[in-house]
Design an enzyme around this catalytic site. Sequence first.
Site, PDB file in Angstrom:
ATOM      1  N   HIS A  49      42.806  54.490  90.757  1.00 52.06           N
ATOM      2  CA  HIS A  49      43.298  55.746  91.316  1.00 52.06           C
ATOM      3  C   HIS A  49      44.556  56.188  90.569  1.00 52.06           C
ATOM      4  O   HIS A  49      45.150  55.408  89.819  1.00 52.06           O
ATOM      5  CB  HIS A  49      43.580  55.614  92.824  1.00 52.06           C
ATOM      6  CG  HIS A  49      44.674  54.657  93.173  1.00 52.06           C
ATOM      7  ND1 HIS A  49      44.438  53.385  93.651  1.00 52.06           N
ATOM      8  CD2 HIS A  49      46.020  54.783  93.104  1.00 52.06           C
ATOM      9  CE1 HIS A  49      45.600  52.782  93.862  1.00 52.06           C
ATOM     10  NE2 HIS A  49      46.571  53.600  93.539  1.00 52.06           N
TER      11      HIS A  49
HETATM   12  P1  TYD Z   1      43.480  50.299  98.308  1.00 54.68           P
HETATM   13  O1  TYD Z   1      44.020  51.703  98.148  1.00 54.68           O
HETATM   14  O2  TYD Z   1      42.014  50.094  98.279  1.00 54.68           O
HETATM   15  O3  TYD Z   1      44.153  49.380  97.221  1.00 54.68           O
HETATM   16  P2  TYD Z   1      44.062  49.566  95.634  1.00 54.68           P
HETATM   17  O4  TYD Z   1      43.525  50.934  95.359  1.00 54.68           O
HETATM   18  O5  TYD Z   1      45.483  49.455  95.177  1.00 54.68           O
HETATM   19  O6  TYD Z   1      43.193  48.513  95.085  1.00 54.68           O
HETATM   20  O7  TYD Z   1      44.107  49.730  99.665  1.00 54.68           O
HETATM   21  C1  TYD Z   1      43.460  48.751 100.441  1.00 54.68           C
HETATM   22  C2  TYD Z   1      43.596  49.096 101.908  1.00 54.68           C
HETATM   23  O8  TYD Z   1      44.966  49.068 102.313  1.00 54.68           O
HETATM   24  C3  TYD Z   1      43.071  50.481 102.222  1.00 54.68           C
HETATM   25  O9  TYD Z   1      42.374  50.391 103.458  1.00 54.68           O
HETATM   26  C4  TYD Z   1      44.314  51.306 102.414  1.00 54.68           C
HETATM   27  C5  TYD Z   1      45.328  50.306 102.918  1.00 54.68           C
HETATM   28  N1  TYD Z   1      46.708  50.591 102.544  1.00 54.68           N
HETATM   29  C6  TYD Z   1      47.635  50.892 103.518  1.00 54.68           C
HETATM   30  O10 TYD Z   1      47.302  50.951 104.726  1.00 54.68           O
HETATM   31  N2  TYD Z   1      48.932  51.118 103.181  1.00 54.68           N
HETATM   32  C7  TYD Z   1      49.349  51.060 101.891  1.00 54.68           C
HETATM   33  O11 TYD Z   1      50.559  51.260 101.622  1.00 54.68           O
HETATM   34  C8  TYD Z   1      48.373  50.776 100.854  1.00 54.68           C
HETATM   35  C9  TYD Z   1      48.780  50.735  99.409  1.00 54.68           C
HETATM   36  C10 TYD Z   1      47.074  50.550 101.221  1.00 54.68           C
END
Ligand code: TYD
Length: 137
Positions: A49
């Site tokens: 992302h």
């Molecule tokens: P995700 O965005 O999939 O992580 P990445 O893209 O960095 O691999 O995040 C995993 C889960 O955590 C998703 O359900 C969103 C949640 N999340 C939060 O609740 N708060 C946060 O600050 C972040 C970064 C993720």
Amino acid sequence: MNITMMQFQKHGDDRGALVSLEENKNIPFEVKRVYYMYDTKPDVRRGFHAHKKLKQILFCPCGACTIMLDDGVEKAYVRLDDPTEGLVVEANIWREMYDFTPNAVLMVLASDYYDENDYIRDYDLFLQHVRSKGRMQ
Ligand code: TYD
């Protein structure tokens, strides 16, 4: 593409080492959120992302992982394996994280609260977004 790595002071003595992070001092923005990833399974690649506005600094205070950054034109690769180093990731940069060591902790200081509306999770939409920004400048 230009990569900004920040080097933080290590307060070391014969007991071990300590690094201190302070908003608007050695961290160049207001820190609204800290989050960290750990226990990342082997062969996992995550991220995929970009953010429209969010600024972040990534640290690996324990273990190591690789960060791929992409500004829509060029890619850069950084192995984060030093607890005294931070990788600055500005807005509008696509990122992927991979090759985590089993003990890796990837810690992120972020300039804003979690907001799903700030995410671009589709690579083609990311390219459209950065190209339209480029045309506006
Ligand atoms: P995700 O965005 O999939 O992580 P990445 O893209 O960095 O691999 O995040 C995993 C889960 O955590 C998703 O359900 C969103 C949640 N999340 C939060 O609740 N708060 C946060 O600050 C972040 C970064 C993720």
